[in-house]
Write a protein that holds these residues in place. Structure first.
Motif, PDB file in Angstrom:
ATOM      1  N   GLU A 171       0.837  -1.579   0.266  1.00 12.54           N
ATOM      2  CA  GLU A 171      -0.041  -0.376   0.046  1.00 12.54           C
ATOM      3  C   GLU A 171       0.864   1.686   0.408  1.00 12.54           C
ATOM      4  O   GLU A 171       0.006   2.561   0.402  1.00 12.54           O
ATOM      5  CB  GLU A 171      -1.158  -0.074   1.062  1.00 12.54           C
ATOM      6  CG  GLU A 171      -2.032  -0.519   0.998  1.00 12.54           C
ATOM      7  CD  GLU A 171      -2.077  -1.944   0.945  1.00 12.54           C
ATOM      8  OE1 GLU A 171      -2.934  -2.830   0.130  1.00 12.54           O
ATOM      9  OE2 GLU A 171      -1.135  -2.637   1.405  1.00 12.54           O
ATOM     10  N   ASN A 172       1.728   1.022   0.100  1.00 10.61           N
ATOM     11  CA  ASN A 172       2.649   2.563  -0.346  1.00 10.61           C
ATOM     12  C   ASN A 172       3.659   2.736  -0.920  1.00 10.61           C
ATOM     13  O   ASN A 172       4.927   2.843  -1.180  1.00 10.61           O
ATOM     14  CB  ASN A 172       3.742   2.337   1.627  1.00 10.61           C
ATOM     15  CG  ASN A 172       3.201   2.538   3.277  1.00 10.61           C
ATOM     16  OD1 ASN A 172       2.421   3.723   3.463  1.00 10.61           O
ATOM     17  ND2 ASN A 172       2.604   1.754   3.257  1.00 10.61           N
ATOM     18  N   ARG A 173       3.690   2.054  -1.518  1.00  7.23           N
ATOM     19  CA  ARG A 173       4.481   1.892  -3.379  1.00  7.23           C
ATOM     20  C   ARG A 173       4.622   3.754  -3.473  1.00  7.23           C
ATOM     21  O   ARG A 173       3.380   4.058  -3.815  1.00  7.23           O
ATOM     22  CB  ARG A 173       4.107   1.139  -4.345  1.00  7.23           C
ATOM     23  CG  ARG A 173       3.376  -0.616  -3.733  1.00  7.23           C
ATOM     24  CD  ARG A 173       2.821  -1.052  -5.568  1.00  7.23           C
ATOM     25  NE  ARG A 173       1.506  -0.210  -5.995  1.00  7.23           N
ATOM     26  CZ  ARG A 173       0.646  -0.437  -5.865  1.00  7.23           C
ATOM     27  NH1 ARG A 173       0.169  -0.506  -4.668  1.00  7.23           N
ATOM     28  NH2 ARG A 173      -0.328   0.104  -6.414  1.00  7.23           N
ATOM     29  N   GLY A 174       5.779   3.945  -4.101  1.00  2.00           N
ATOM     30  CA  GLY A 174       5.561   4.920  -4.246  1.00  2.00           C
ATOM     31  C   GLY A 174       5.699   6.369  -3.483  1.00  2.00           C
ATOM     32  O   GLY A 174       5.671   7.908  -3.528  1.00  2.00           O
ATOM     33  N   ARG A 175       5.656   5.545  -1.994  1.00  2.00           N
ATOM     34  CA  ARG A 175       5.157   6.803  -1.052  1.00  2.00           C
ATOM     35  C   ARG A 175       6.617   7.232  -0.484  1.00  2.00           C
ATOM     36  O   ARG A 175       7.563   6.496  -0.507  1.00  2.00           O
ATOM     37  CB  ARG A 175       3.701   6.677  -0.011  1.00  2.00           C
ATOM     38  CG  ARG A 175       2.798   6.071  -0.703  1.00  2.00           C
ATOM     39  CD  ARG A 175       1.878   5.569   0.249  1.00  2.00           C
ATOM     40  NE  ARG A 175       0.823   6.424   0.389  1.00  2.00           N
ATOM     41  CZ  ARG A 175       0.357   6.820   1.854  1.00  2.00           C
ATOM     42  NH1 ARG A 175       0.056   5.885   2.397  1.00  2.00           N
ATOM     43  NH2 ARG A 175      -0.160   7.770   2.788  1.00  2.00           N
ATOM     44  N   ARG A 176       6.644   8.639   0.277  1.00  2.00           N
ATOM     45  CA  ARG A 176       7.630   9.113   1.438  1.00  2.00           C
ATOM     46  C   ARG A 176       7.552   7.401   2.351  1.00  2.00           C
ATOM     47  O   ARG A 176       6.846   7.701   3.117  1.00  2.00           O
ATOM     48  CB  ARG A 176       7.572  10.252   1.662  1.00  2.00           C
ATOM     49  CG  ARG A 176       7.223  11.297   0.356  1.00  2.00           C
ATOM     50  CD  ARG A 176       7.450  12.314   0.655  1.00  2.00           C
ATOM     51  NE  ARG A 176       6.311  12.772   1.863  1.00  2.00           N
ATOM     52  CZ  ARG A 176       5.340  13.376   2.315  1.00  2.00           C
ATOM     53  NH1 ARG A 176       6.197  14.887   2.248  1.00  2.00           N
ATOM     54  NH2 ARG A 176       4.346  13.610   2.553  1.00  2.00           N
ATOM     55  N   VAL A 177       8.458   7.072   2.642  1.00  2.00           N
ATOM     56  CA  VAL A 177       8.774   5.900   3.840  1.00  2.00           C
ATOM     57  C   VAL A 177       9.632   6.510   4.161  1.00  2.00           C
ATOM     58  O   VAL A 177      10.842   6.247   3.620  1.00  2.00           O
ATOM     59  CB  VAL A 177       8.876   4.443   2.809  1.00  2.00           C
ATOM     60  CG1 VAL A 177       8.740   4.076   4.889  1.00  2.00           C
ATOM     61  CG2 VAL A 177       7.498   4.054   2.951  1.00  2.00           C
ATOM     62  N   LEU A 178       9.581   6.206   5.787  1.00  2.00           N
ATOM     63  CA  LEU A 178      10.287   6.288   6.404  1.00  2.00           C
ATOM     64  C   LEU A 178      11.072   5.236   7.798  1.00  2.00           C
ATOM     65  O   LEU A 178       9.840   4.330   8.005  1.00  2.00           O
ATOM     66  CB  LEU A 178      10.356   7.396   7.433  1.00  2.00           C
ATOM     67  CG  LEU A 178      11.811   7.689   8.683  1.00  2.00           C
ATOM     68  CD1 LEU A 178      12.868   8.636   8.095  1.00  2.00           C
ATOM     69  CD2 LEU A 178      11.283   8.753   9.804  1.00  2.00           C
ATOM     70  N   VAL A 179      12.526   4.158   7.465  1.00  2.00           N
ATOM     71  CA  VAL A 179      12.438   3.261   8.351  1.00  2.00           C
ATOM     72  C   VAL A 179      13.148   3.742   9.484  1.00  2.00           C
ATOM     73  O   VAL A 179      13.905   4.388   8.890  1.00  2.00           O
ATOM     74  CB  VAL A 179      13.338   2.572   7.332  1.00  2.00           C
ATOM     75  CG1 VAL A 179      13.339   0.965   7.940  1.00  2.00           C
ATOM     76  CG2 VAL A 179      12.016   1.821   6.093  1.00  2.00           C
ATOM     77  N   VAL A 180      12.572   3.160  10.511  1.00  3.98           N
ATOM     78  CA  VAL A 180      13.126   3.367  11.837  1.00  3.98           C
ATOM     79  C   VAL A 180      14.274   2.203  12.785  1.00  3.98           C
ATOM     80  O   VAL A 180      13.232   1.770  12.892  1.00  3.98           O
ATOM     81  CB  VAL A 180      12.050   4.139  12.011  1.00  3.98           C
ATOM     82  CG1 VAL A 180      12.791   4.510  14.156  1.00  3.98           C
ATOM     83  CG2 VAL A 180      11.553   5.420  12.307  1.00  3.98           C
ATOM     84  N   GLY A 181      15.143   2.758  12.736  1.00  3.87           N
ATOM     85  CA  GLY A 181      16.330   1.199  13.274  1.00  3.87           C
ATOM     86  C   GLY A 181      17.641   1.649  13.119  1.00  3.87           C
ATOM     87  O   GLY A 181      17.991   2.437  12.262  1.00  3.87           O
ATOM     88  N   HIS A 182      18.051   0.953  14.009  1.00  4.24           N
ATOM     89  CA  HIS A 182      19.843   0.901  14.014  1.00  4.24           C
ATOM     90  C   HIS A 182      20.574   0.194  13.901  1.00  4.24           C
ATOM     91  O   HIS A 182      22.084   0.172  13.818  1.00  4.24           O
ATOM     92  CB  HIS A 182      20.124   2.002  14.991  1.00  4.24           C
ATOM     93  CG  HIS A 182      19.868   1.350  16.261  1.00  4.24           C
ATOM     94  ND1 HIS A 182      19.042   0.686  16.947  1.00  4.24           N
ATOM     95  CD2 HIS A 182      21.319   0.450  17.314  1.00  4.24           C
ATOM     96  CE1 HIS A 182      19.360   0.167  17.943  1.00  4.24           C
ATOM     97  NE2 HIS A 182      20.172   0.112  18.335  1.00  4.24           N
ATOM     98  N   THR A 183      20.234  -0.651  12.846  1.00  2.63           N
ATOM     99  CA  THR A 183      20.317  -2.697  12.836  1.00  2.63           C
ATOM    100  C   THR A 183      20.460  -2.511  11.218  1.00  2.63           C
ATOM    101  O   THR A 183      20.222  -1.858  10.642  1.00  2.63           O
ATOM    102  CB  THR A 183      20.202  -3.203  13.173  1.00  2.63           C
ATOM    103  OG1 THR A 183      18.984  -3.617  13.118  1.00  2.63           O
ATOM    104  CG2 THR A 183      20.389  -2.990  15.407  1.00  2.63           C
ATOM    105  N   ASP A 184      21.138  -3.721  10.815  1.00  3.66           N
ATOM    106  CA  ASP A 184      21.021  -4.386   9.675  1.00  3.66           C
ATOM    107  C   ASP A 184      20.001  -4.564   9.225  1.00  3.66           C
ATOM    108  O   ASP A 184      19.527  -4.825   7.683  1.00  3.66           O
ATOM    109  CB  ASP A 184      22.572  -5.257   9.787  1.00  3.66           C
ATOM    110  CG  ASP A 184      23.853  -4.673   9.829  1.00  3.66           C
ATOM    111  OD1 ASP A 184      23.533  -3.912   9.643  1.00  3.66           O
ATOM    112  OD2 ASP A 184      24.738  -5.366   9.501  1.00  3.66           O
ATOM    113  N   ALA A 185      19.114  -4.970  10.384  1.00  2.00           N
ATOM    114  CA  ALA A 185      17.919  -5.188   9.903  1.00  2.00           C
ATOM    115  C   ALA A 185      17.459  -4.157   9.446  1.00  2.00           C
ATOM    116  O   ALA A 185      16.397  -4.858   8.567  1.00  2.00           O
ATOM    117  CB  ALA A 185      17.445  -6.381  11.446  1.00  2.00           C
ATOM    118  N   ALA A 186      16.987  -3.148   9.904  1.00  2.00           N
ATOM    119  CA  ALA A 186      16.472  -2.116   9.379  1.00  2.00           C
ATOM    120  C   ALA A 186      17.275  -1.437   8.135  1.00  2.00           C
ATOM    121  O   ALA A 186      15.770  -1.223   7.311  1.00  2.00           O
ATOM    122  CB  ALA A 186      17.089  -1.113  10.571  1.00  2.00           C
TER     123      ALA A 186
END
Length: 336
Positions: A171-186
């Motif tokens: 549902e977030n195709r083409g949208r502004r996405v912020l990923v929050v996290g400080h690891t390789d998983a993020a």
């Protein structure tokens, strides 16, 4: 969800219905103290287990505090059979309506404080001053998500703040996405989301930045910026985020936030029973949802780091119920 951050609140309508049901359930459970199975948790895994056990003719007690991932605001769109998607709160409500057809299933809105016993003697279930005796136990207590905290964060969970690319990435195709996290998983999640939108930004939201050089190179090659800062506040309305403001003063416009700050499996009851856990802290089960303790089964997000899907939870709940039912058979009905 039990410890640390609190679960986001359910929508008011669903909560009112849940509260009314709780009053009815509390009265019913006063006279039902001996059951074949105690199911701890009333999300998709627990409800599925209760349904299958009910259809085997088993007396079932479901202990449900009304918290957990399925009480958030999100709409599930990847569960087969709902072309327009279904709100997880509605799915819970439908499950309880379905179980209402089975008079030998009871609900109790109490938090389990302890379970004692074993498969030979049965299990004594203690829950906020109430006591039941059960021949088997199904654990479906889920996990506790560590969402970013800022004023009013709960209203965004499941609406514009997510944790699962399989559930909400499309549902977030083409949208502004912020990923929050400080690891390789993020960093890995940011790379996967980049396959759906080229407008991805990663914010560490931590004093630490543990992203490896290998992932930094991948992020840089994909054009995904990394901001090492922490969240101060959010801008948005009606559960829809529009920007995150950092402690360093940056304003990060966005349409959706994906939290990769981890989750903790809710294993307090499992640990009290002596159930074996995996190295990651999840309940160890076999392919039939048996735990290491005879007569105790587990299903749903509690049992695995990955595949936290409604479909997986429902399947595991049904499998746990079938295994518990087989355990309850007298010797002459068993194939082994």
């Amino acid at each position: 969800m039990a410890t640390g951050t609190q679960a986001a609140q359910a929508v008011p309508e669903a909560q009112d219905a849940h509260d009314a049901q709780d009053e009815h359930d509390a009265q019913e459970t006063q006279d039902v103290r001996d059951v074949d199975a105690a199911v701890v948790g009333g999300g998709p895994a627990g409800l599925s287990a209760a349904l299958q056990l009910a259809r085997y003719g088993r007396r079932v007690l479901v202990l449900d505090t009304g918290r957990g991932r399925s009480t958030h605001h999100q709409t599930n769109r990847n569960y087969l059979g709902f072309p327009d998607g279904i709100a997880t709160t509605e799915l819970r409500a439908l499950g309880r309506r379905q179980l209402a057809h089975y008079p030998h299933v009871r609900f109790a809105a109490h938090r389990v404080t302890g379970i004692l016993g074993d498969a030979r003697r049965g299990f004594t279930v203690q829950a906020q001053g109430h006591v039941w005796w059960a021949r088997t136990v199904v654990l479906a207590t889920g996990v506790l998500d560590h969402f970013p905290h800022f004023p009013g964060w709960q209203e965004y969970v499941g609406r514009s703040m997510f944790w699962c690319i399989a559930c909400d990435g499309y549902e977030n195709r083409g949208r502004r996405v912020l990923v929050v996290g400080h690891t390789d998983a993020a960093a890995g999640e940011a790379m996967q989301l980049h396959g759906l939108t080229d407008r991805v930004l990663l914010l560490t939201n931590s004093r630490r930045d543990d992203i490896s050089e290998r992932y930094r190179r991948r992020l840089a090659a994909a054009g995904v910026p990394v901001v090492h800062d922490r969240i101060k506040a959010a801008e948005g309305a009606d559960g829809m985020l529009s920007a995150i403001v950092t402690r360093g003063g940056a304003r990060l416009p966005l349409d959706a936030l994906f939290s990769l700050q981890g989750a903790t499996p809710e294993t307090a009851v499992a640990r009290a029973l002596g159930v074996r856990l995996t190295a990651q802290g999840y309940v160890e089960v076999d392919t039939e949802q048996h735990t290491s303790v005879p007569g105790v089964y587990a299903a749903g997000d509690l049992t695995a780091v990955h595949s936290h899907q409604v479909s997986a939870a429902v399947q595991e709940g049904a499998q746990a119920a079938s295994a518990a039912n087989y355990f309850l058979y007298p010797p002459e009905l068993r194939a082994d």
